[in-house]
Design a protein around this motif. Structure first.
Motif, mmCIF file in Angstrom:
data_model
loop_
_atom_site.group_PDB
_atom_site.id
_atom_site.type_symbol
_atom_site.label_atom_id
_atom_site.label_comp_id
_atom_site.label_asym_id
_atom_site.label_seq_id
_atom_site.Cartn_x
_atom_site.Cartn_y
_atom_site.Cartn_z
ATOM 1 N N ASP A 67 0.071 -7.092 -33.308
ATOM 2 C CA ASP A 67 1.304 -7.875 -33.250
ATOM 3 C C ASP A 67 1.919 -7.812 -31.856
ATOM 4 N N ILE A 68 1.907 -6.643 -31.253
ATOM 5 C CA ILE A 68 2.474 -6.473 -29.908
ATOM 6 C C ILE A 68 1.673 -7.292 -28.904
ATOM 7 N N ASN A 69 0.355 -7.238 -29.031
ATOM 8 C CA ASN A 69 -0.485 -8.035 -28.121
ATOM 9 C C ASN A 69 -0.251 -9.530 -28.331
ATOM 10 N N CYS A 70 -0.017 -9.940 -29.576
ATOM 11 C CA CYS A 70 0.267 -11.344 -29.865
ATOM 12 C C CYS A 70 1.585 -11.769 -29.207
ATOM 13 N N ILE A 71 2.589 -10.922 -29.300
ATOM 14 C CA ILE A 71 3.888 -11.220 -28.663
ATOM 15 C C ILE A 71 3.703 -11.381 -27.160
ATOM 16 N N LEU A 91 1.952 -14.692 -26.447
ATOM 17 C CA LEU A 91 2.843 -15.845 -26.604
ATOM 18 C C LEU A 91 3.797 -15.978 -25.416
ATOM 19 N N ARG A 92 4.255 -14.852 -24.905
ATOM 20 C CA ARG A 92 5.212 -14.868 -23.798
ATOM 21 C C ARG A 92 4.527 -15.195 -22.474
ATOM 22 N N ASN A 93 3.442 -14.493 -22.182
ATOM 23 C CA ASN A 93 2.812 -14.624 -20.863
ATOM 24 C C ASN A 93 1.906 -15.847 -20.742
ATOM 25 N N ASN A 94 1.123 -16.131 -21.762
ATOM 26 C CA ASN A 94 0.147 -17.220 -21.653
ATOM 27 C C ASN A 94 0.673 -18.549 -22.182
ATOM 28 N N LYS A 95 1.426 -18.521 -23.255
ATOM 29 C CA LYS A 95 1.935 -19.759 -23.847
ATOM 30 C C LYS A 95 3.303 -20.152 -23.291
ATOM 31 N N GLY A 96 4.000 -19.186 -22.692
ATOM 32 C CA GLY A 96 5.294 -19.475 -22.084
ATOM 33 C C GLY A 96 6.418 -19.702 -23.084
ATOM 34 N N GLN A 110 10.423 -15.049 -31.783
ATOM 35 C CA GLN A 110 11.107 -14.442 -32.930
ATOM 36 C C GLN A 110 10.902 -15.281 -34.184
ATOM 37 N N ARG A 111 11.045 -16.595 -34.067
ATOM 38 C CA ARG A 111 10.870 -17.478 -35.218
ATOM 39 C C ARG A 111 9.404 -17.524 -35.652
ATOM 40 N N THR A 112 8.501 -17.598 -34.689
ATOM 41 C CA THR A 112 7.074 -17.681 -34.995
ATOM 42 C C THR A 112 6.568 -16.431 -35.707
ATOM 43 N N MET A 113 6.956 -15.285 -35.200
ATOM 44 C CA MET A 113 6.451 -14.017 -35.741
ATOM 45 C C MET A 113 7.274 -13.512 -36.928
ATOM 46 N N GLY A 114 8.493 -14.026 -37.069
ATOM 47 C CA GLY A 114 9.352 -13.570 -38.162
ATOM 48 C C GLY A 114 9.867 -12.164 -37.950
ATOM 49 N N ILE A 115 10.225 -11.863 -36.690
ATOM 50 C CA ILE A 115 10.726 -10.527 -36.365
ATOM 51 C C ILE A 115 12.108 -10.636 -35.749
ATOM 52 N N ASN A 116 12.735 -9.498 -35.572
ATOM 53 C CA ASN A 116 14.061 -9.433 -34.967
ATOM 54 C C ASN A 116 13.978 -9.866 -33.500
ATOM 55 N N TRP A 117 15.042 -10.497 -32.997
ATOM 56 C CA TRP A 117 15.073 -10.979 -31.621
ATOM 57 C C TRP A 117 14.928 -9.826 -30.639
ATOM 58 N N ARG A 118 15.608 -8.713 -30.907
ATOM 59 C CA ARG A 118 15.531 -7.550 -30.005
ATOM 60 C C ARG A 118 14.109 -6.990 -29.935
ATOM 61 N N THR A 119 13.429 -6.992 -31.070
ATOM 62 C CA THR A 119 12.051 -6.509 -31.092
ATOM 63 C C THR A 119 11.166 -7.419 -30.258
ATOM 64 N N ALA A 120 11.329 -8.723 -30.400
ATOM 65 C CA ALA A 120 10.554 -9.679 -29.616
ATOM 66 C C ALA A 120 10.813 -9.491 -28.127
ATOM 67 N N LYS A 121 12.064 -9.303 -27.748
ATOM 68 C CA LYS A 121 12.430 -9.104 -26.340
ATOM 69 C C LYS A 121 11.823 -7.820 -25.804
ATOM 70 N N LYS A 122 11.911 -6.774 -26.605
ATOM 71 C CA LYS A 122 11.411 -5.466 -26.186
ATOM 72 C C LYS A 122 9.924 -5.540 -25.827
ATOM 73 N N TYR A 123 9.119 -6.143 -26.677
ATOM 74 C CA TYR A 123 7.682 -6.157 -26.441
ATOM 75 C C TYR A 123 7.235 -7.292 -25.518
ATOM 76 N N ALA A 124 7.991 -8.378 -25.454
ATOM 77 C CA ALA A 124 7.594 -9.501 -24.603
ATOM 78 C C ALA A 124 7.816 -9.188 -23.125
ATOM 79 N N ASP A 125 8.904 -8.523 -22.802
ATOM 80 C CA ASP A 125 9.251 -8.294 -21.401
ATOM 81 C C ASP A 125 8.923 -6.891 -20.908
ATOM 82 N N GLU A 126 8.443 -6.038 -21.762
ATOM 83 C CA GLU A 126 8.112 -4.672 -21.356
ATOM 84 C C GLU A 126 6.706 -4.637 -20.778
#
Length: 105
Positions: free
Chosen positions: A6-10, A13-18, A25-41
């Motif tokens: 899931d982390i690799n998918c996030i 989605l962030r780096n390759n799909k933009g 958050q909507r695509t994965m069905g997770i919390n916004w903070r969780t998506a931010k944490k793993y997308a930008d870390e």
């Protein structure tokens, strides 16, 4: 806790799909903070590895029992070794552990 896939998918989605954080958050069905944490870390969380302890794992006995169980999978259910038979065979080979140790393994 998210799985590594899931982390690799996030990150993908962030780096390759933009995609934006909200879209992830909507695509994965997770919390916004969780998506931010793993997308930008930059760092990925390390997976915990547990070292198995005990007589069965530290000595040759666990490997022997694993081989026996694997061989028995090919046999019909009635012909497979029972826990008691495995324990008795191990005792004949010099196993110092208890019946319960064999059962837990």
């Amino acid at each position: 806790m998210l799985a590594m896939s899931d982390i690799n998918c996030i990150k993908h989605l962030r780096n390759n799909k933009g995609l934006s954080i909200s879209e992830i958050q909507r695509t994965m069905g997770i919390n916004w903070r969780t998506a931010k944490k793993y997308a930008d870390e930059d760092q990925l969380p390390k997976q915990k590895s547990f070292k198995k302890k005990g007589k069965m794992h530290e000595e040759k006995w666990g490997e022997i029992v694993s081989d026996w169980l694997f061989e028995d999978l090919k046999l019909r259910k009635k012909l497979r070794r029972t826990k008691k038979q495995i324990f008795e065979e191990l005792k004949e080979m010099g196993f110092q552990g208890s019946y319960r140790t064999v059962c837990y393994f």
